[in-house]
Write an enzyme that holds these catalytic residues in place. Structure first.
Site, PDB file in Angstrom:
ATOM      1  N   ASN A   1      24.840   8.318 -24.356  1.00  0.00           N
ATOM      2  CA  ASN A   1      23.779   7.371 -24.701  1.00  0.00           C
ATOM      3  C   ASN A   1      22.653   8.133 -25.386  1.00  0.00           C
ATOM      4  OD1 ASN A   1      21.680   5.525 -24.801  1.00  0.00           O
ATOM      5  ND2 ASN A   1      22.348   4.507 -22.919  1.00  0.00           N
ATOM      6  N   ASP A   2      22.678   8.112 -26.705  1.00  0.00           N
ATOM      7  CA  ASP A   2      21.699   8.845 -27.505  1.00  0.00           C
ATOM      8  C   ASP A   2      20.270   8.453 -27.185  1.00  0.00           C
ATOM      9  OD1 ASP A   2      22.939  10.668 -29.135  1.00  0.00           O
ATOM     10  OD2 ASP A   2      23.430   9.198 -30.679  1.00  0.00           O
ATOM     11  N   CYS A   3      20.117   7.335 -26.551  1.00  0.00           N
ATOM     12  CA  CYS A   3      18.775   6.791 -26.344  1.00  0.00           C
ATOM     13  C   CYS A   3      18.229   7.034 -24.956  1.00  0.00           C
ATOM     14  CB  CYS A   3      18.783   5.303 -26.655  1.00  0.00           C
ATOM     15  SG  CYS A   3      19.235   5.012 -28.372  1.00  0.00           S
TER      16      CYS A   3
END
Ligand code: GLC
Ligand code: GLC
Length: 814
Positions: free
Chosen positions: A486-488
């Protein structure tokens, strides 16, 4: 509401009205030369790298939407009326319109005032050019005189520079015209040795290469002056914006047709052969002329088109199914497999949502893409794995992205995405199981592309594991770094500056924030590497990785368990994320999927509990959302995830990539109905009827569908370039239909819905066709296997005798 239909027999999606909710696109090209084409011929082309070798110009954020492309204007001489063969850019109300997107080609048909135009666009295999194959027919009972105007706008090669550096770029454009071929050669005089060409099979009565001359002042592509006046201006671009346009005069008797071929292509010359005569500034065309000549002949076009179709059939033949579900059949047999090939080629670089200049090839993305196409093109999977491994660093970490043209790690983005290296093990395992080619493990691969640092791929995989083990936090769980899958979820950045990248801003904190997702991925990867080591006869290593997996599993079952589900992470203060103690973001999908896939909690009921929680709290009618409750305000300690309005993207959207993990997890627990139900929720074909809401193409997956916290719950965005393609393909073929490669042969362990009576699959594995008939006799998932009429213990079809052409397999599901 639908905007078209699937033509399953012809392997096409047919769009029946031009103004789809969003442009519905297709990809042309399979290697080196690529093009994006929309259902109204919008889009652009590039050679290898959408940023560094952009051939034609496209403006993102365009108004009206999707106006630049491969256009052909048709003008009636007598009346001066004109329209477009592909609806855009004139947007004339046509009497008839269809767009057929097929495998590597798009055919757009239009009819206006009884003049029919059918244009097929495709890239011949192994060529660096695209064909616009136009047939124009006069359906009137009188003859007609027409003028045709082709149109393409050239990009000055570096798409980023092209869109920003006007003080230079408006002065450098250059073209040449020879034998009525338009050559675009900006910067050829200096450091480039490549150029583009635009050719036409008919004698032309004029041409244009300067955009301002073609359009006239303050006009759009819907009303170019040259077309309106019916006369090309023979402009030669020098500076400003170079375009290519041919004018062709046509007289068509009643009922008669004319076929005209346009070629847009790319060519390179050796440095010492650039100019002809040497010392001049003229492009040496010796190499390109025969190519142009060849493809301006219709018989060669027909042949190239058939070859393209055949090669696609060859890829698709590797896995074909016949199930009771039409959506499954068409996705598996065609569209999902096709999307997997496109994501493999593009990674996340160029689509209508990815500008081609933002991101190169993602390390984690490309490794996951391998899972979906390795059976179709094992050789290119091999090459890709080695390219990816070459961007790994000595400590086992990896560049998060690399540029396809240079194959170098992208320094601006860097590394420290701590899940990255583990995906390399998954892709390699998939390659090994599919191909049985263990020689890849002995390939010498550099670190960070530095000559002299080479070691075996096997050692690279070992370093991936070591990287996690060397980066552990206070709970003995893996440190998250900049982000995991999850890049975020940016637990170490605390960004408060607008415009700052959430992923690459300086790390403010490290050494505390841990990821249960990485822990689950680690267990999965360590088990895979243990099996690889076993096959590779590194028995001690095999033991060691098995042990490491067990230890991490136990940690997850302790510090990573929240009581009802797996925790998501510990933040930089050591506080839990994805826990019942949180107000928002209590339950996250990713660890539930990956931990169960890794086999964590299968014995003590935790896996089932986790999946039940997902079912109760995260499943919606439009797919499973990423977490709940959504974040209602920005929280610097969590990062980008809380930056999105609730229901969008990583903030509780249906992030489709994660859904197949839950399908697989459910299949592992034997819940076929649930797994398949989830499959159908996000299956594009199954959502065709709600295209008005869904908005994206009904033939490919989108990255995201708005979650239930969003007002437009069910609306998709970011179609095509997403790991969703590979993972859904894996979920349906390998876990629900249950046919998966192992080191010992093809395993058949279906976990299908109770009300299916069975299915068949034809799967070419290790060069031998396996014809698998699954027949449901009871309600369960227990398998009884007969191979070529002989009963076989267990669920694995032994590796085939290579002299055989096919193996007949009967599977009774009890
Ligand atoms: C995007 C990225 C992918 C990431 C995902 C979740 O799809 O390409 O790497 O895992 O978003 O943030
Ligand atoms: C943004 C997106 C995410 C993607 C990332 C890639 O953060 O929300 O999906 O993975 O950009 O850099």
């Amino acid at each position: 509401m639908k905007f078209g239909y699937f033509d399953d027999a012809l392997h096409e999606y047919v769009i029946t009205q031009p103004d789809t909710p969003l442009p519905w696109i297709n990809y042309l090209g399979t290697q080196d030369y690529y093009a994006i084409i929309s259902n109204t011929a919008g889009g652009y082309s590039f050679y290898q790298d959408a940023r560094l070798r952009r051939i034609s110009r496209y403006r993102y954020n365009n108004i009206p939407t999707d106006t630049n492309g491969r256009y052909i204007y048709i003008r009636e001489k007598k009346t001066g009326e004109f329209w477009s063969a592909t609806w855009q850019p004139t947007r004339t109300e046509l009497d008839k319109y269809t767009c057929r997107h097929g495998l590597g080609y798009t055919t757009i048909q239009s009819k206006f005032l009884d003049i029919e135009a059918v244009t097929t666009y495709f890239v011949p295999k192994d060529e660096t050019l695209e064909v616009w194959d136009l047939t124009i027919t006069n359906h009137r009972d009188k003859s007609v005189s027409l003028s045709l105007f082709s149109f393409i706008e050239f990009n000055l090669w570096d798409a980023m520079d092209d869109a920003t550096n006007f003080q230079r770029n408006l002065n450098i454009a250059e073209v040449e015209i020879e034998d009525q071929v338009i050559y675009h050669k900006t910067e050829y005089r200096e450091r480039r040795n490549h150029f583009a060409f635009f050719a036409c099979s008919e004698p032309v009565s004029g041409f244009d290469t300067q955009r301002s001359k073609f359009l006239g002042p303050y006009r759009g592509l819907d009303r170019p002056l040259v077309v309106e006046q019916g006369k090309a201006s023979n402009s030669i671009a020098l500076g400003w914006s170079p375009v290519g346009s041919h004018q062709v005069e046509l007289k068509l008797a009643p009922g008669k047709s004319k076929r005209i071929i346009f070629l847009l292509g790319y060519s390179e010359n050796r440095q010492d052969e650039k100019f002809d005569p040497p010392g001049s500034q003229n492009i040496n065309k010796a190499k390109v002329k025969p190519v142009i000549e060849k493809y301006l002949q219709s018989k060669n076009i027909d042949q190239a088109f058939n070859e393209l179709k055949d090669s696609w059939q060859e890829f698709l033949q590797v896995c074909q199914v016949n199930t009771p579900d039409e959506d499954t059949n068409r996705m598996v047999n065609l569209w999902n497999a096709y999307q997997c090939m496109v994501t493999f080629n593009m990674s996340r670089s160029a689509s209508y949502f990815e500008s081609g200049i933002g991101r190169g090839m993602g390390f984690r993305d490309s490794n996951q893409d391998v899972l979906g196409f390795v059976h179709m093109l094992p050789d290119r999977a091999r090459e890709r794995i080695l390219d990816l491994a070459s961007t790994q660093m000595e400590d086992g970490g990896a560049y998060h992205q690399y540029q396809p043209l240079t194959k170098r790690g992208n320094d601006a983005v860097g590394g420290d995405f701590n899940d990255d290296p583990l995906w390399l093990i998954l892709s390699t395992a998939a390659y090994l199981k599919e191909s049985g080619d263990f020689s890849i493990l002995n390939e010498m691969v550099p670190f960070d592309n530095q000559p002299g640092t080479e070691s075996t791929l096997y050692e690279h995989l070992q370093r991936s594991i070591e990287y996690t083990l060397n980066n552990m936090g206070p709970h003995d769980l893996p440190l998250i770094g900049r982000a995991d899958w999850n890049d975020c979820l940016n637990l170490n950045i605390f960004s408060t500056q607008p415009g700052e990248s959430f992923q690459t801003a300086p790390l403010k904190e490290s050494g505390t924030a841990e990821s249960i997702f990485i822990a689950g991925l680690f267990v999965l990867a360590a088990k895979e590497l243990s099996q690889i080591a076993e096959q590779f006869r590194r028995f001690e290593d095999a033991q060691q990785y098995k042990f490491a997996a067990e230890r991490m599993s136990n940690t997850v079952l302790g510090a990573g368990w929240d009581g009802e589900w797996f925790l998501r992470a510990y933040d930089a203060y050591g506080e839990p994320v994805g826990s019942q103690v949180n107000k928002e973001g209590q339950l996250f999908i990713e660890p539930q999927g990956i931990c169960v896939m890794a086999g964590i909690g299968l014995d003590d009921g935790k896996a089932q509990k986790a999946l039940d929680a997902v079912n109760e709290r995260l499943a919606t009618t439009h797919g499973i959302i990423l977490h709940q409750p959504a974040f209602t305000s920005y929280q610097p300690r969590l990062g980008e995830i809380s930056s999105y309005p609730p229901g969008y993207k990583e903030n509780a959207g249906v992030f489709c990539h994660t859904n197949p993990w839950i399908m697989i997890a459910e299949a592992i627990l034997g819940n076929g109905d649930r797994a398949f139900n989830y499959y159908k929720l996000i299956c594009p074909s199954a959502r065709e009827e709600i295209s008005e809401l869904h908005k994206c193409e009904p033939y490919v997956y989108a990255q995201m569908i708005a979650g239930k916290d969003a007002p437009n719950h069910g609306e998709a965005k970011n179609s095509w370039l997403t790991g969703t393609a590979a993972w859904n393909y894996v979920a349906i073929t390998q876990w629900i239909l249950g046919v998966r490669p192992t080191y010992d042969g093809l395993e058949v362990a279906p976990v299908i819905p109770k009300d299916w009576d069975g299915f068949t699959m034809e799967r070419i594995f290790r060069g031998v066709k396996h014809v698998i008939h699954v027949v449901r006799e009871g309600e369960g998932n227990q398998v009884e296997l007969t191979v070529d009429d002989e009963p076989v213990e267990g669920s694995i079809i032994p590796l085939p005798d290579l002299s055989k052409e096919k193996v007949e397999v009967l599977v009774r599901l009890l």
